[in-house]
Design a protein around this motif. Structure first.
Motif, PDB file in Angstrom:
ATOM      1  N   VAL A 126       0.807  -1.289   0.081  1.00  0.00           N
ATOM      2  CA  VAL A 126       0.053  -0.118   0.140  1.00  0.00           C
ATOM      3  C   VAL A 126       1.115   0.994  -0.235  1.00  0.00           C
ATOM      4  CG1 VAL A 126      -1.727   1.212   1.193  1.00  0.00           C
ATOM      5  CG2 VAL A 126      -1.755  -1.372   1.269  1.00  0.00           C
ATOM      6  N   MET A 127       0.874   1.974  -1.045  1.00  0.00           N
ATOM      7  CA  MET A 127       1.984   2.902  -1.323  1.00  0.00           C
ATOM      8  C   MET A 127       1.504   4.283  -1.450  1.00  0.00           C
ATOM      9  SD  MET A 127       4.946   1.696  -1.492  1.00  0.00           S
ATOM     10  CE  MET A 127       5.203  -0.060  -0.400  1.00  0.00           C
ATOM     11  N   PRO A 128       2.333   5.343  -1.144  1.00  0.00           N
ATOM     12  CA  PRO A 128       1.959   6.807  -1.213  1.00  0.00           C
ATOM     13  C   PRO A 128       2.274   7.467  -2.389  1.00  0.00           C
ATOM     14  CG  PRO A 128       3.946   6.589  -0.135  1.00  0.00           C
ATOM     15  CD  PRO A 128       3.614   5.237  -0.450  1.00  0.00           C
ATOM     16  N   TRP A 129       2.234   8.710  -2.475  1.00  0.00           N
ATOM     17  CA  TRP A 129       2.449   9.510  -3.605  1.00  0.00           C
ATOM     18  C   TRP A 129       3.476  10.432  -3.569  1.00  0.00           C
ATOM     19  CZ3 TRP A 129       2.792  14.081  -1.186  1.00  0.00           C
ATOM     20  CH2 TRP A 129       2.022  14.271  -0.167  1.00  0.00           C
ATOM     21  N   TRP A 134      10.210   5.687  -6.025  1.00  0.00           N
ATOM     22  CA  TRP A 134      11.151   5.126  -4.940  1.00  0.00           C
ATOM     23  C   TRP A 134      10.745   4.136  -4.074  1.00  0.00           C
ATOM     24  CZ3 TRP A 134      15.574   3.383  -3.887  1.00  0.00           C
ATOM     25  CH2 TRP A 134      16.201   3.694  -2.587  1.00  0.00           C
ATOM     26  N   GLN A 135       9.565   4.650  -3.403  1.00  0.00           N
ATOM     27  CA  GLN A 135       8.721   3.781  -2.370  1.00  0.00           C
ATOM     28  C   GLN A 135       8.579   2.458  -2.855  1.00  0.00           C
ATOM     29  OE1 GLN A 135       8.668   5.707   0.613  1.00  0.00           O
ATOM     30  NE2 GLN A 135       7.600   7.429   0.374  1.00  0.00           N
ATOM     31  N   VAL A 136       7.997   2.345  -3.797  1.00  0.00           N
ATOM     32  CA  VAL A 136       7.552   1.233  -4.676  1.00  0.00           C
ATOM     33  C   VAL A 136       8.843   0.289  -4.805  1.00  0.00           C
ATOM     34  CG1 VAL A 136       6.232   0.028  -6.625  1.00  0.00           C
ATOM     35  CG2 VAL A 136       5.423   2.067  -5.659  1.00  0.00           C
ATOM     36  N   ALA A 155      -1.324   5.363  -4.286  1.00  0.00           N
ATOM     37  CA  ALA A 155      -2.310   6.270  -4.006  1.00  0.00           C
ATOM     38  C   ALA A 155      -2.808   6.847  -5.592  1.00  0.00           C
ATOM     39  CB  ALA A 155      -1.433   7.467  -3.354  1.00  0.00           C
ATOM     40  N   PRO A 156      -4.193   7.216  -5.500  1.00  0.00           N
ATOM     41  CA  PRO A 156      -4.812   7.404  -6.450  1.00  0.00           C
ATOM     42  C   PRO A 156      -4.238   8.504  -7.361  1.00  0.00           C
ATOM     43  CG  PRO A 156      -6.163   7.853  -4.719  1.00  0.00           C
ATOM     44  CD  PRO A 156      -5.158   7.180  -4.236  1.00  0.00           C
ATOM     45  N   ASN A 157      -3.732   9.690  -6.665  1.00  0.00           N
ATOM     46  CA  ASN A 157      -3.354  10.622  -7.433  1.00  0.00           C
ATOM     47  C   ASN A 157      -2.048  10.266  -8.461  1.00  0.00           C
ATOM     48  OD1 ASN A 157      -2.089  10.501  -4.854  1.00  0.00           O
ATOM     49  ND2 ASN A 157      -1.155  12.681  -4.955  1.00  0.00           N
ATOM     50  N   GLU A 188     -14.029   2.934  -1.818  1.00  0.00           N
ATOM     51  CA  GLU A 188     -13.669   1.450  -1.325  1.00  0.00           C
ATOM     52  C   GLU A 188     -12.381   1.151  -1.169  1.00  0.00           C
ATOM     53  OE1 GLU A 188     -16.246  -0.273  -1.588  1.00  0.00           O
ATOM     54  OE2 GLU A 188     -16.942  -0.683  -3.668  1.00  0.00           O
ATOM     55  N   VAL A 189     -11.551   2.237  -0.724  1.00  0.00           N
ATOM     56  CA  VAL A 189     -10.166   1.775  -0.285  1.00  0.00           C
ATOM     57  C   VAL A 189     -10.346   0.626   1.037  1.00  0.00           C
ATOM     58  CG1 VAL A 189      -8.030   2.586   0.916  1.00  0.00           C
ATOM     59  CG2 VAL A 189      -8.955   3.616  -1.470  1.00  0.00           C
ATOM     60  N   ASP A 190     -10.955   1.021   2.085  1.00  0.00           N
ATOM     61  CA  ASP A 190     -10.951   0.237   3.198  1.00  0.00           C
ATOM     62  C   ASP A 190     -11.500  -1.160   2.983  1.00  0.00           C
ATOM     63  OD1 ASP A 190     -10.164   0.776   5.931  1.00  0.00           O
ATOM     64  OD2 ASP A 190     -12.224   0.156   6.418  1.00  0.00           O
ATOM     65  N   ARG A 191     -12.538  -0.948   2.280  1.00  0.00           N
ATOM     66  CA  ARG A 191     -13.294  -2.491   2.094  1.00  0.00           C
ATOM     67  C   ARG A 191     -12.343  -3.295   0.950  1.00  0.00           C
ATOM     68  NH1 ARG A 191     -16.548  -5.104  -1.127  1.00  0.00           N
ATOM     69  NH2 ARG A 191     -16.641  -3.530  -2.866  1.00  0.00           N
ATOM     70  N   THR A 208       3.337   2.094   3.212  1.00  0.00           N
ATOM     71  CA  THR A 208       4.145   3.374   3.381  1.00  0.00           C
ATOM     72  C   THR A 208       3.056   4.321   3.195  1.00  0.00           C
ATOM     73  OG1 THR A 208       6.162   2.434   2.407  1.00  0.00           O
ATOM     74  CG2 THR A 208       5.986   4.969   2.494  1.00  0.00           C
ATOM     75  N   GLY A 209       3.097   5.422   4.296  1.00  0.00           N
ATOM     76  CA  GLY A 209       2.109   6.332   4.469  1.00  0.00           C
ATOM     77  C   GLY A 209       1.870   6.853   5.661  1.00  0.00           C
ATOM     78  N   SER A 210       0.650   7.349   5.777  1.00  0.00           N
ATOM     79  CA  SER A 210       0.390   8.126   7.223  1.00  0.00           C
ATOM     80  C   SER A 210       0.126   6.976   8.465  1.00  0.00           C
ATOM     81  CB  SER A 210      -0.739   8.824   7.140  1.00  0.00           C
ATOM     82  OG  SER A 210      -1.945   8.173   6.928  1.00  0.00           O
ATOM     83  N   LEU A 230       5.630  -1.585   8.400  1.00  0.00           N
ATOM     84  CA  LEU A 230       4.898  -0.096   8.208  1.00  0.00           C
ATOM     85  C   LEU A 230       6.121   0.700   8.336  1.00  0.00           C
ATOM     86  CD1 LEU A 230       2.145  -0.720  11.242  1.00  0.00           C
ATOM     87  CD2 LEU A 230       1.939  -1.212   8.658  1.00  0.00           C
ATOM     88  N   GLU A 231       5.822   1.695   7.495  1.00  0.00           N
ATOM     89  CA  GLU A 231       6.963   2.603   7.179  1.00  0.00           C
ATOM     90  C   GLU A 231       5.901   4.081   7.168  1.00  0.00           C
ATOM     91  OE1 GLU A 231       9.883   2.580   7.213  1.00  0.00           O
ATOM     92  OE2 GLU A 231      10.580   0.687   6.381  1.00  0.00           O
ATOM     93  N   LEU A 232       6.088   4.597   8.315  1.00  0.00           N
ATOM     94  CA  LEU A 232       4.737   5.685   8.342  1.00  0.00           C
ATOM     95  C   LEU A 232       5.408   7.159   8.527  1.00  0.00           C
ATOM     96  CD1 LEU A 232       2.346   3.443  10.755  1.00  0.00           C
ATOM     97  CD2 LEU A 232       2.660   3.599   8.247  1.00  0.00           C
ATOM     98  N   ASP A 311      -6.143  19.443  -0.716  1.00  0.00           N
ATOM     99  CA  ASP A 311      -6.447  19.353   0.793  1.00  0.00           C
ATOM    100  C   ASP A 311      -5.054  19.287   1.560  1.00  0.00           C
ATOM    101  OD1 ASP A 311      -5.868  16.698  -0.766  1.00  0.00           O
ATOM    102  OD2 ASP A 311      -6.455  15.632   1.245  1.00  0.00           O
ATOM    103  N   LEU A 312      -4.289  18.591   1.211  1.00  0.00           N
ATOM    104  CA  LEU A 312      -2.712  18.473   1.917  1.00  0.00           C
ATOM    105  C   LEU A 312      -2.143  19.970   1.961  1.00  0.00           C
ATOM    106  CD1 LEU A 312      -1.430  15.271   0.316  1.00  0.00           C
ATOM    107  CD2 LEU A 312      -2.510  15.372   2.556  1.00  0.00           C
ATOM    108  N   ARG A 313      -2.317  20.797   0.885  1.00  0.00           N
ATOM    109  CA  ARG A 313      -1.845  22.225   1.158  1.00  0.00           C
ATOM    110  C   ARG A 313      -2.611  22.820   2.361  1.00  0.00           C
ATOM    111  NH1 ARG A 313      -2.595  26.742  -2.584  1.00  0.00           N
ATOM    112  NH2 ARG A 313      -4.739  26.085  -2.601  1.00  0.00           N
TER     113      ARG A 313
END
Ligand code: NDP
Length: 457
Positions: A126-129, A134-136, A155-157, A188-191, A208-210, A230-232, A311-313
């Protein structure tokens, strides 16, 4: 549909269809079928594919760097550097996996004990943006060299990156379904992540994420009794002692804070500075943040691109505002520019104290947080007064003194007189809410193997 947006302009880039449970089930089963063949390949066969992948990454670094910059906004030169770093991690594990996974033999009461490192199966990522390649690749290179298969939820973005990476693995000669990406609707991410973790094909998961994402995924993995790494998040303290080489410390603090517009788990997030030098240190930091060039991530002069999502900004701005309301001094930046895109300027907050968001929360943006301390004990106490424990740094011309402080820090790593970096040759990971397990080095490749004991009388 997943819609990707260019954070530098706010304009739509592309639309991608999402997968439903039945399609994900097919992806997992295909990955499992390819894993069953792959597990019996020799290290030499795996090495050939991984070396070819490294070559492709180097040859096509600009093409892939462009996708990264368009989708998440980091300056193009940093995006190209990220792709080249991926080639390095592929080469590294291609060259060393066999040595790292050599069976161990010992004699036990006249009998023979053999410990072998066998693949586990298909591993979910489960990978971030923020470092979408690199994370992947740092997750994938050791896992595939150990004989496993992979399914990644990005991450979808950064869906364009996800698709390009999947193609790279095929083009490098890996079996068609050994590395697969799944595309999931946000609602649907959680399910559907739960569906994958419960699925018999998935044997373990790496996130890798929050911290929130880590908790959600690890809880499901725990229930299914599957291993997780977990790499948080992090809120790395950079402790600057009164005998530090100030120019060197300022360089590292600014570089560590502005890289990727501050959107790195190991960014320099809290500058903890001895009171004897805080005036001089603060003056130099402000000068450097004032002159850092923010703008079009494709422009050569740009040092700071936009934040990856609106939203992150907005979250970064609210953390700054709430810190100022709680008494922090805003020395530079701290406003949302009136222009297209999701930019946030280099910002400096001083006089940061407990109770302020800048003291206790991870700020994922180009915000320097300066905290004054009277002595080394206070520096250590404040550095450790965080729920996170990922990286850390200490600056002093007395390396023994710096090491003494480093040993007292609750963190997965401590760098002396330089910024925190990940390197394929060194283990990477955290303690506390920053997660558990390690990636990279010989420690990382042993996270997703069955350490199997053979006993021969
Ligand atoms: P997230 O942690 O939400 O996203 C990272 C990945 O985890 C994405 O693929 C995301 O998918 C997935 N995810 C999130 N929740 C779940 C869940 N319940 N089950 C399965 N997968 C899940 O980060 P954000 O993008 O929202 O960023 C928020 C903050 O997280 C940042 O401001 C930063 O503080 C921190 N962060 C830290 C990173 C690091 O490297 N340490 C990397 C990225 C973020 P989806 O987006 O589809 O929900």
């Amino acid at each position: 549909m997943i819609v990707t947006i260019n954070p530098a302009t706010g304009e739509q880039l592309a639309e991608y269809p999402v997968m439903i449970a039945g399609q994900i089930d097919s992806v997992l089963r295909q990955a499992d079928a390819d894993f069953r063949r792959w597990r019996s390949t020799s290290f030499g066969e795996r090495r050939t594919c991984m070396k070819r992948l490294a070559e492709l990454l180097r040859e096509q670094a600009e093409k892939h760097g462009r996708i990264i910059t368009l989708e998440m906004g980091k300056p193009f030169s940093q995006a190209v550097a990220e792709v080249n770093k991926c080639a390095w991690v592929c080469d590294y594990f291609a060259d060393h996996a066999e040595e790292f996974l050599q069976p161990e033999q010992s004699e036990i009461d006249g009998a023979k004990g053999i410990v072998a490192f066998e693949p586990l199966g298909v591993i979910l990522g489960v990978m971030p943006w923020n470092f979408p390649y690199w994370q992947v690749l740092r997750f994938a290179a050791p896992i595939l060299m150990a004989g496993n298969g992979i399914v990644v939820k990005h991450a979808p973005n950064v869906t364009g990156c996800a698709i390009a990476i999947e193609k790279l693995f095929r083009d490098a000669g890996f079996p068609e379904h050994l590395y697969r990406a799944v595309h999931i609707d946000l609602d649907e991410v959680d399910r559907l992540t739960g569906f994958m973790i419960d699925h018999p094909v998935i044997k373990a998961v790496s996130v890798t994420g929050s911290t929130g994402a880590g908790q959600a995924v690890a809880a499901k993995a725990g229930k299914a009794l599957k291993r997780s790494v977990l790499e948080l998040g992090g809120s790395d303290p950079y402790i600057v002692l009164e005998d530090a080489d100030l120019a060197q410390a300022v360089d590292a603090c600014v570089a560590g804070r502005l890289l990727n517009a501050g959107q790195s788990c190991i960014a320099a997030k809290r500058f903890i500075v001895r009171k004897e030098i805080i005036g001089e240190f603060t003056k130099k930091i402000v000068q450097r943040m004032q002159t850092a060039v923010m703008g079009d991530p494709f422009a050569k002069s740009t040092e700071v691109g936009p934040i990856a999502r609106e939203d992150l900004r907005d979250l970064v701005h609210s953390q700054v505002q709430r810190s100022v309301e709680a008494g922090a001094e805003l020395l530079w930046g701290g406003h949302v520019p009136n222009a297209p895109g999701w930019y946030y300027p280099p910002t400096v907050l001083s006089g940061v104290k407990p109770g302020m968001p800048a003291y206790s929360e991870e700020i994922f943006g180009p915000v320097a947080t300066i905290i004054e301390v009277a002595d080394d004990d206070e520096a250590v106490a404040i550095a450790n007064d965080s729920e996170f424990g990922l990286g850390s740094a200490v600056f002093s011309q007395d390396v023994e003194r710096a090491l003494g402080i480093a040993r007292r820090l609750e963190a997965g790593s401590c760098f002396i007189n330089t910024m925190v970096k990940s390197d394929p040759r060194l283990p990477f990971g955290g303690v506390k809410q920053s997660g558990y397990g390690r990636e990279l080095s010989h420690h990382g490749i042993r996270e997703f193997v069955n350490i199997k004991t053979f006993y021969l009388p």
